[in-house]
Design an enzyme around this catalytic site. Structure first.
Site, PDB file in Angstrom:
ATOM      1  N   SER A  68       0.907  -1.655  -0.014  1.00  0.00           N
ATOM      2  CA  SER A  68      -0.090  -0.160   0.329  1.00  0.00           C
ATOM      3  C   SER A  68       0.577   1.377  -0.455  1.00  0.00           C
ATOM      4  O   SER A  68       1.821   1.490   0.362  1.00  0.00           O
ATOM      5  CB  SER A  68      -1.161  -0.135   1.220  1.00  0.00           C
ATOM      6  OG  SER A  68      -1.583  -1.263   1.044  1.00  0.00           O
TER       7      SER A  68
HETATM    8  N1  SAH Z   1      -1.203  -3.727   3.018  1.00  0.00           N
HETATM    9  C1  SAH Z   1      -0.954  -4.676   2.322  1.00  0.00           C
HETATM   10  C2  SAH Z   1      -1.555  -4.980   1.172  1.00  0.00           C
HETATM   11  C3  SAH Z   1      -1.230  -6.138   0.558  1.00  0.00           C
HETATM   12  S1  SAH Z   1      -2.497  -6.371  -1.135  1.00  0.00           S
HETATM   13  C4  SAH Z   1       0.740  -3.532   2.311  1.00  0.00           C
HETATM   14  O1  SAH Z   1       0.665  -2.683   2.639  1.00  0.00           O
HETATM   15  O2  SAH Z   1       2.185  -4.835   1.688  1.00  0.00           O
HETATM   16  C5  SAH Z   1      -4.064  -6.611   0.111  1.00  0.00           C
HETATM   17  C6  SAH Z   1      -3.200  -8.464  -0.254  1.00  0.00           C
HETATM   18  O3  SAH Z   1      -4.800  -9.128   0.144  1.00  0.00           O
HETATM   19  C7  SAH Z   1      -3.138  -9.847  -0.774  1.00  0.00           C
HETATM   20  O4  SAH Z   1      -1.326  -9.878  -0.599  1.00  0.00           O
HETATM   21  C8  SAH Z   1      -3.930 -10.335  -1.602  1.00  0.00           C
HETATM   22  O5  SAH Z   1      -3.378 -11.652  -1.570  1.00  0.00           O
HETATM   23  C9  SAH Z   1      -4.323 -10.711   0.089  1.00  0.00           C
HETATM   24  N2  SAH Z   1      -5.945 -10.794   0.182  1.00  0.00           N
HETATM   25  C10 SAH Z   1      -7.247 -10.891  -1.111  1.00  0.00           C
HETATM   26  N3  SAH Z   1      -8.313 -11.497   0.136  1.00  0.00           N
HETATM   27  C11 SAH Z   1      -7.989 -12.342   0.701  1.00  0.00           C
HETATM   28  C12 SAH Z   1      -8.642 -13.070   1.282  1.00  0.00           C
HETATM   29  N4  SAH Z   1     -10.297 -13.057   1.228  1.00  0.00           N
HETATM   30  N5  SAH Z   1      -7.732 -13.332   2.506  1.00  0.00           N
HETATM   31  C13 SAH Z   1      -6.649 -12.842   3.425  1.00  0.00           C
HETATM   32  N6  SAH Z   1      -6.379 -12.244   2.249  1.00  0.00           N
HETATM   33  C14 SAH Z   1      -6.339 -11.952   1.489  1.00  0.00           C
END
Ligand code: SAH
Length: 221
Positions: A68
């Site tokens: 993010s």
């Molecule tokens: N806050 C994180 C953002 C990651 S993007 C950062 O700064 O790195 C969002 C993440 O949510 C991704 O890694 C994706 O794989 C995860 N995601 C999407 N759907 C999900 C679910 N149902 N359960 C767990 N994780 C999920």
């Protein structure tokens, strides 16, 4: 005589610039800013994008996901109104950057990720930073973490297609949940605040762009 000025190392200068930019954009909570300042974002970015770690922008990570934008991390963390005793649930660990910021401001962070590769890499980073108050789980986070509920705070870092009712059920009556909500490429960042009696007031903070919160099975990839 003129006082000699402290010369900042490059990393420090870039961090200071980023913090200033977040403050200008409205992230003013000093504890949130300090937590971001103490979290080396370059530890969370892939090799190809290391040089851009201190830019205020989202960057690609493995498995087609993103780390993010620091401003959004600041905004969401501030909106959670964390307390040092809080038990927090985070859905979507990704790189673990947001998790690390949360861990510096709360007692325990439970974080769920549906890609095993991302989970393993994030766990290694938590170890490197000696963040011992992070509990990870590989799986589908759209159903929350019922065994550990209720939580004081819940943060969803992937876009929920509609109001995240299952997660709201795992929140304490006076808790706060922050999540991007919407089906399209642009979603509304929503803050739900409990009144202590089972009702949650919703406020839209701004528009955001998150990868979707995917329902169903986790990925071994
Ligand atoms: N806050 C994180 C953002 C990651 S993007 C950062 O700064 O790195 C969002 C993440 O949510 C991704 O890694 C994706 O794989 C995860 N995601 C999407 N759907 C999900 C679910 N149902 N359960 C767990 N994780 C999920």
């Amino acid at each position: 005589m003129k006082k000699p000025q402290k010369v900042l190392a490059e990393g420090e200068a870039l961090t200071a610039q980023l913090i200033l930019s977040l403050r200008t954009q409205g992230v003013t909570d000093p504890l949130v800013l300090a937590a971001i300042e103490r979290t080396p974002r370059d530890l969370f970015t892939p090799e190809l994008f290391k040089a851009r770690s201190w830019e205020d922008s989202a960057l690609p990570i493995a498995c087609g996901q993103t780390i993010s934008q620091p401003y959004i991390v600041g905004l969401m963390t501030q909106a959670l109104t964390l307390e040092p005793r809080a038990r927090v649930l985070e859905i979507g660990t990704g790189s673990g950057y947001q998790t690390a910021v949360l861990a510096r401001l709360s007692r325990l962070v439970y974080t769920v990720e549906r890609y095993r590769t991302l989970m393993r890499e994030a766990e290694a980073r938590f170890d490197a930073l000696q963040l011992t108050n992070v509990i990870t789980r590989f799986g589908d986070g759209s159903r929350g973490w019922a065994e550990q509920a209720p939580f004081d705070r819940i943060l969803v870092t992937a876009a929920a297609p509609e109001e995240p009712t299952t997660l709201l059920e795992q929140l304490k009556p006076s808790g706060v949940l922050v999540a991007p909500v919407g089906k399209g490429p642009v979603q509304k960042l929503c803050r739900y605040a409990g009144d202590g009696a089972g009702r949650f007031a919703m406020e839209v903070l701004c528009e955001v762009r998150f990868v979707p919160l995917l329902d169903g099975v986790a990925r071994e990839q």
